[in-house]
Design an enzyme around this catalytic site. Sequence first.
Site, PDB file in Angstrom:
ATOM      1  N   THR A   1       0.812  -1.222   0.000  1.00  0.00           N
ATOM      2  CA  THR A   1       0.000   0.000   0.000  1.00  0.00           C
ATOM      3  C   THR A   1       0.843   1.269   0.000  1.00  0.00           C
ATOM      4  O   THR A   1       0.483   2.258  -0.634  1.00  0.00           O
ATOM      5  CB  THR A   1      -0.920  -0.016   1.247  1.00  0.00           C
ATOM      6  OG1 THR A   1      -1.821  -1.097   1.089  1.00  0.00           O
ATOM      7  CG2 THR A   1      -1.704   1.258   1.401  1.00  0.00           C
TER       8      THR A   1
ATOM      9  N   THR B   1       2.202 -19.949  21.500  1.00  0.00           N
ATOM     10  CA  THR B   1       0.854 -19.660  22.001  1.00  0.00           C
ATOM     11  C   THR B   1       0.016 -18.888  20.989  1.00  0.00           C
ATOM     12  O   THR B   1       0.540 -18.111  20.192  1.00  0.00           O
ATOM     13  CB  THR B   1       0.910 -18.874  23.327  1.00  0.00           C
ATOM     14  OG1 THR B   1      -0.442 -18.581  23.739  1.00  0.00           O
ATOM     15  CG2 THR B   1       1.675 -17.565  23.206  1.00  0.00           C
ATOM     16  N   GLN B   2      -1.297 -19.116  21.059  1.00  0.00           N
ATOM     17  CA  GLN B   2      -2.226 -18.338  20.234  1.00  0.00           C
ATOM     18  C   GLN B   2      -2.405 -16.924  20.769  1.00  0.00           C
ATOM     19  O   GLN B   2      -2.916 -16.046  20.088  1.00  0.00           O
ATOM     20  CB  GLN B   2      -3.611 -19.008  20.224  1.00  0.00           C
ATOM     21  CG  GLN B   2      -3.630 -20.360  19.602  1.00  0.00           C
ATOM     22  CD  GLN B   2      -5.002 -21.016  19.651  1.00  0.00           C
ATOM     23  OE1 GLN B   2      -5.996 -20.397  20.042  1.00  0.00           O
ATOM     24  NE2 GLN B   2      -5.056 -22.250  19.245  1.00  0.00           N
ATOM     25  N   CYS B   3      -2.016 -16.714  22.022  1.00  0.00           N
ATOM     26  CA  CYS B   3      -2.190 -15.382  22.629  1.00  0.00           C
ATOM     27  C   CYS B   3      -1.212 -14.398  21.985  1.00  0.00           C
ATOM     28  O   CYS B   3      -0.125 -14.794  21.563  1.00  0.00           O
ATOM     29  CB  CYS B   3      -1.900 -15.444  24.126  1.00  0.00           C
ATOM     30  SG  CYS B   3      -2.977 -16.576  25.005  1.00  0.00           S
TER      31      CYS B   3
ATOM     32  N   THR C   1       2.034  -4.327   4.345  1.00  0.00           N
ATOM     33  CA  THR C   1       1.941  -4.603   5.781  1.00  0.00           C
ATOM     34  C   THR C   1       1.458  -6.030   6.083  1.00  0.00           C
ATOM     35  O   THR C   1       1.764  -6.573   7.138  1.00  0.00           O
ATOM     36  CB  THR C   1       0.983  -3.608   6.475  1.00  0.00           C
ATOM     37  OG1 THR C   1      -0.299  -3.717   5.861  1.00  0.00           O
ATOM     38  CG2 THR C   1       1.514  -2.197   6.392  1.00  0.00           C
ATOM     39  N   ASP C   2       0.697  -6.616   5.143  1.00  0.00           N
ATOM     40  CA  ASP C   2       0.052  -7.894   5.461  1.00  0.00           C
ATOM     41  C   ASP C   2       1.035  -8.984   5.893  1.00  0.00           C
ATOM     42  O   ASP C   2       0.757  -9.749   6.815  1.00  0.00           O
ATOM     43  CB  ASP C   2      -0.776  -8.392   4.261  1.00  0.00           C
ATOM     44  CG  ASP C   2      -2.018  -7.537   4.045  1.00  0.00           C
ATOM     45  OD1 ASP C   2      -2.378  -6.774   4.960  1.00  0.00           O
ATOM     46  OD2 ASP C   2      -2.625  -7.630   2.960  1.00  0.00           O
TER      47      ASP C   2
ATOM     48  N   ASP D   1       1.749  -7.141  -4.114  1.00  0.00           N
ATOM     49  CA  ASP D   1       0.990  -7.123  -2.868  1.00  0.00           C
ATOM     50  C   ASP D   1       1.663  -8.170  -1.978  1.00  0.00           C
ATOM     51  O   ASP D   1       2.000  -9.270  -2.440  1.00  0.00           O
ATOM     52  CB  ASP D   1      -0.462  -7.523  -3.143  1.00  0.00           C
ATOM     53  CG  ASP D   1      -1.332  -7.376  -1.913  1.00  0.00           C
ATOM     54  OD1 ASP D   1      -2.220  -6.511  -1.924  1.00  0.00           O
ATOM     55  OD2 ASP D   1      -1.123  -8.143  -0.939  1.00  0.00           O
ATOM     56  N   SER D   2       1.869  -7.837  -0.731  1.00  0.00           N
ATOM     57  CA  SER D   2       2.692  -8.730   0.092  1.00  0.00           C
ATOM     58  C   SER D   2       2.020 -10.069   0.389  1.00  0.00           C
ATOM     59  O   SER D   2       2.650 -10.979   0.907  1.00  0.00           O
ATOM     60  CB  SER D   2       3.134  -8.039   1.374  1.00  0.00           C
ATOM     61  OG  SER D   2       2.093  -7.994   2.304  1.00  0.00           O
ATOM     62  N   SER D   3       0.744 -10.217   0.023  1.00  0.00           N
ATOM     63  CA  SER D   3       0.108 -11.535   0.177  1.00  0.00           C
ATOM     64  C   SER D   3       0.732 -12.537  -0.791  1.00  0.00           C
ATOM     65  O   SER D   3       0.560 -13.745  -0.636  1.00  0.00           O
ATOM     66  CB  SER D   3      -1.389 -11.439  -0.094  1.00  0.00           C
ATOM     67  OG  SER D   3      -1.945 -10.505   0.783  1.00  0.00           O
TER      68      SER D   3
END
Length: 347
Positions: free
Chosen positions: A14, A282-284, A88-89, A56-58
């Site tokens: 972007t 961890t998912q946290c 940023t992705d 695009d960074s994807s």
Amino acid sequence: MKRPSILIIYTGGTIGMQRDENGTLVPFDFNSIEKEFPAVRHLNVDIDVHKMQPIDSSNVTPRLWTELARTVQSNYEKYDGFVVLHGTDTMSYTASALSFMFENLQKPVVFTGSQIPMGIMRTDGRENLITAIEIAAARKNGYPMVPEVCLYFQNRLFRANRTSKLSAEALNAFDSRNYPPLADVGVNITYNTAFIHHEKGWFEGEFTAEPLRVLDGFDTNVVILKIFPGISETTLKAVLSVEGLRGVVLETFGTGNAPTADWFINLLEQTIARGVTIVNVTQCVGGGVAMELYETGKRLQQAGVLSGHDMTTEAAVTKLMLQLGNCPQKESVVRGMLESKSGEFGS
Ligand code: ASP
């Protein structure tokens, strides 16, 4: 003293978009950066731009990581610092990967991007870019303030491999919950020197530089497996029996906990016995894995799952791919994963 020289490496995203005469968002011409942003002339920095094919960074793959690292390497002697403009992705993945690829890095490599295109009035890209250049050029006693791979976004500079993109909306999209910012930006830029990686005697010039080395070769035979209440045996079996699988980043609950059902633990044990490396994160978004705390974590530890400590998923998966790509023996993959290579876990 000679003005610092900075190479901006533009990869897309972007930040590189502006409106053409029809109002369509098109890639910005970074070669005319000084014309578009006269402010950069006041930075007292010499700037060159290296444009890669904007994407695009994807669409980023390890190929881009290699191209980026090689671009830094081939320009390493010529420039004092590097600013990488990236979508940023997936910026935290690329920036983490580079932090593991470089050995003996003694110059700043600062990633940045923006949430709003450069060509839109309210863009956050202008400030991100200008401050990233300033940080890449900053010196004390002639030595770089931040000789590591880092990520600058909205007034904070972070160690790259500690970051995650946490918001698709907010301008302060990135955070580093397990490691303090390397710098805070307000009227002045305040460097938190104690948290920045410096070799001993760095600012006194007592440090002898080893040549930069780039470690390359990623094995993408890995998977990120986020567990959830209700995950079925069939699903887990299917994922873990993917042909050629060599590594798993297991995203668990809380401090590294997962179901203790026999079928779950048995499947992990069988996968590890096949030679697959499984790393627990961890998912946290904050805190880390401490498998010894609960029975639900202990069972994973006993099964041979490695602790990812407080690593982000982005750091864990890029590090694992690089380890697998460079170590044919499982023991060295395991040793590498348990060692903090670029400050990616621990304090
Ligand atoms: N989709 C864009 C990218 O990551 C988003 C951005 O740059 O903010 O390339």
